[in-house]
Design a protein around this motif. Structure first.
Motif, PDB file in Angstrom:
ATOM      1  N   VAL A  76       0.878  -1.382   0.100  1.00 15.15           N
ATOM      2  CA  VAL A  76       0.052  -0.010   0.053  1.00 15.15           C
ATOM      3  C   VAL A  76       0.927   1.191   0.005  1.00 15.15           C
ATOM      4  O   VAL A  76       0.647   2.198  -0.554  1.00 15.15           O
ATOM      5  CB  VAL A  76      -0.967  -0.055   1.256  1.00 15.15           C
ATOM      6  CG1 VAL A  76      -1.623   1.345   1.497  1.00 15.15           C
ATOM      7  CG2 VAL A  76      -1.972  -1.188   1.093  1.00 15.15           C
ATOM      8  N   GLY A  77       1.949   1.162   0.874  1.00 14.89           N
ATOM      9  CA  GLY A  77       2.822   2.460   0.819  1.00 14.89           C
ATOM     10  C   GLY A  77       3.782   2.448  -0.387  1.00 14.89           C
ATOM     11  O   GLY A  77       3.723   3.893  -0.906  1.00 14.89           O
ATOM     12  N   ILE A  78       4.008   1.504  -1.092  1.00 16.68           N
ATOM     13  CA  ILE A  78       4.524   1.736  -2.579  1.00 16.68           C
ATOM     14  C   ILE A  78       3.673   2.123  -3.466  1.00 16.68           C
ATOM     15  O   ILE A  78       3.852   2.889  -4.339  1.00 16.68           O
ATOM     16  CB  ILE A  78       5.137   0.304  -2.786  1.00 16.68           C
ATOM     17  CG1 ILE A  78       6.304  -0.058  -2.086  1.00 16.68           C
ATOM     18  CG2 ILE A  78       5.606   0.548  -4.539  1.00 16.68           C
ATOM     19  CD1 ILE A  78       6.892  -1.554  -2.354  1.00 16.68           C
ATOM     20  N   GLY A  79       2.354   1.730  -3.280  1.00 15.30           N
ATOM     21  CA  GLY A  79       1.364   2.261  -4.558  1.00 15.30           C
ATOM     22  C   GLY A  79       1.000   3.569  -4.238  1.00 15.30           C
ATOM     23  O   GLY A  79       0.985   4.398  -5.221  1.00 15.30           O
ATOM     24  N   ILE A  80       0.888   3.883  -3.133  1.00 18.73           N
ATOM     25  CA  ILE A  80       0.632   5.481  -2.732  1.00 18.73           C
ATOM     26  C   ILE A  80       1.734   6.259  -3.137  1.00 18.73           C
ATOM     27  O   ILE A  80       1.940   7.476  -3.738  1.00 18.73           O
ATOM     28  CB  ILE A  80       0.130   5.573  -1.407  1.00 18.73           C
ATOM     29  CG1 ILE A  80      -1.495   4.960  -1.407  1.00 18.73           C
ATOM     30  CG2 ILE A  80      -0.233   6.855  -1.078  1.00 18.73           C
ATOM     31  CD1 ILE A  80      -1.915   4.888   0.122  1.00 18.73           C
ATOM     32  N   GLY A  81       3.037   5.846  -2.446  1.00 13.59           N
ATOM     33  CA  GLY A  81       4.281   6.620  -2.740  1.00 13.59           C
ATOM     34  C   GLY A  81       4.672   6.878  -4.071  1.00 13.59           C
ATOM     35  O   GLY A  81       5.072   7.962  -4.469  1.00 13.59           O
ATOM     36  N   ALA A  82       4.353   5.890  -4.842  1.00 16.32           N
ATOM     37  CA  ALA A  82       4.794   5.999  -6.198  1.00 16.32           C
ATOM     38  C   ALA A  82       4.091   6.868  -6.986  1.00 16.32           C
ATOM     39  O   ALA A  82       4.533   7.674  -7.811  1.00 16.32           O
ATOM     40  CB  ALA A  82       4.708   4.280  -6.872  1.00 16.32           C
ATOM     41  N   VAL A  83       2.876   7.060  -6.891  1.00 17.95           N
ATOM     42  CA  VAL A  83       1.881   7.780  -7.611  1.00 17.95           C
ATOM     43  C   VAL A  83       2.142   9.186  -7.016  1.00 17.95           C
ATOM     44  O   VAL A  83       2.121  10.124  -7.849  1.00 17.95           O
ATOM     45  CB  VAL A  83       0.489   7.409  -7.175  1.00 17.95           C
ATOM     46  CG1 VAL A  83      -0.392   8.547  -8.114  1.00 17.95           C
ATOM     47  CG2 VAL A  83      -0.043   6.114  -7.923  1.00 17.95           C
TER      48      VAL A  83
END
Length: 285
Positions: free
Chosen positions: A125-132
């Protein structure tokens, strides 16, 4: 002591997710959405057979949709940057993209690591939000930097057009055709709105507020005052172009002078952490 490869895998997955976002964006909206493209997006859409009114409506919707969706939980953190970057994805599509990227990251972490499932889900979840967020922030910074760099050239082009007796609306249309994106599409929208009857000073003011650019505010004020009181707009804009260039050179000079100190500060801040990691790797006891 053998160092774990999992942090490297986390980093590679994060980078891969960012590349995936960019790829999806270019595939969805075409190469003209890229700021490095020579043909500006508005003209590309018109060349592909788009109706002028429909193109204007689509571009206006893209450039205003994010600030209208600040009420969506947590999206307010991303809305302002997405607005400045003129992200063509709708807020709902960006949120869905975050979810999809989190799933991709979870699959990658499941294949490449042996992390606990609960921690793996949280990291995904952190990677998904952080990447965007990282992608949108980078887009916003790049676009705003290009706009600031293009503005004095655009104002000088307006000055030359005004000096050969073109009306200001025609000068804006010339800028929309001759200057590259991102400023070309922005000015094209103003030219189209003006042709449909909107006051060009109000259109410039809205653009300045949406992008939060002080130099654009100066331009909007100059045009509005000239419309109300008269005067030589060409001379006013020529002086404004000189001021913008002088400010731009000053900021560049300050950035160059402080660059060494900034990198020294970053190095000194990170050096103790690198030393600690090195000591633990060499002698974990």
């Amino acid at each position: 002591m053998e160092l774990s490869a999992e942090p490297i895998i986390y980093g590679l997955i994060f980078v891969g997710v960012i590349v995936l976002v960019e790829g999806i964006y270019l595939v969805t909206f075409g190469k003209s959405i890229n700021l490095n493209n020579r043909v500006n997006r508005r003209l590309d859409m018109l060349d592909k057979g788009g109706n002028r009114e429909q193109v204007l409506e689509q571009l206006r919707k893209e450039m205003q949709q994010h600030m209208k969706s600040r009420s969506i939980p947590l999206y307010s953190l991303l809305a302002e940057k997405a607005q400045k970057a003129a992200i063509a994805f709708t807020p709902q599509q960006l949120i869905m993209l975050m979810g999809g990227l989190a799933v991709v990251a979870f699959i990658g972490l499941s294949i490449g690591t042996t992390t606990d499932p609960a921690l793996r889900a949280a990291l995904s979840v952190g990677i998904g939000i952080g990447a965007v967020y990282f992608w949108v922030n980078k887009k916003a910074k790049t676009r705003m930097a290009l706009l600031e760099e293009q503005l004095p050239d655009a104002v000088e082009l307006m000055v030359r057009s005004l000096r050969v007796r073109h009306p200001f609306s025609s000068a804006v249309q010339i800028v929309a055709k001759e200057i590259e994106d991102p400023l070309a599409t922005e000015m094209g929208i103003i030219a189209d709105e003006s042709s449909y009857g909107r006051d060009i000073g109000d259109a410039l003011k809205e653009m300045a507020e949406r992008l939060d650019m002080q130099d654009l505010r100066f331009l909007a004020v100059a045009v509005t005052i000239q419309q109300q009181s008269g005067g030589n707009l060409a001379e006013i804009l020529a002086g404004l172009a000189q001021v913008i260039r002088a400010r731009f050179r000053l900021f560049r000079r300050v950035k160059a002078i402080t660059a060494e100190a900034q990198w020294s500060g970053k190095f000194l801040s990170g050096f103790p952490l690198f030393c600690l990691i090195g000591m633990l790797a060499k002698d974990p006891t």
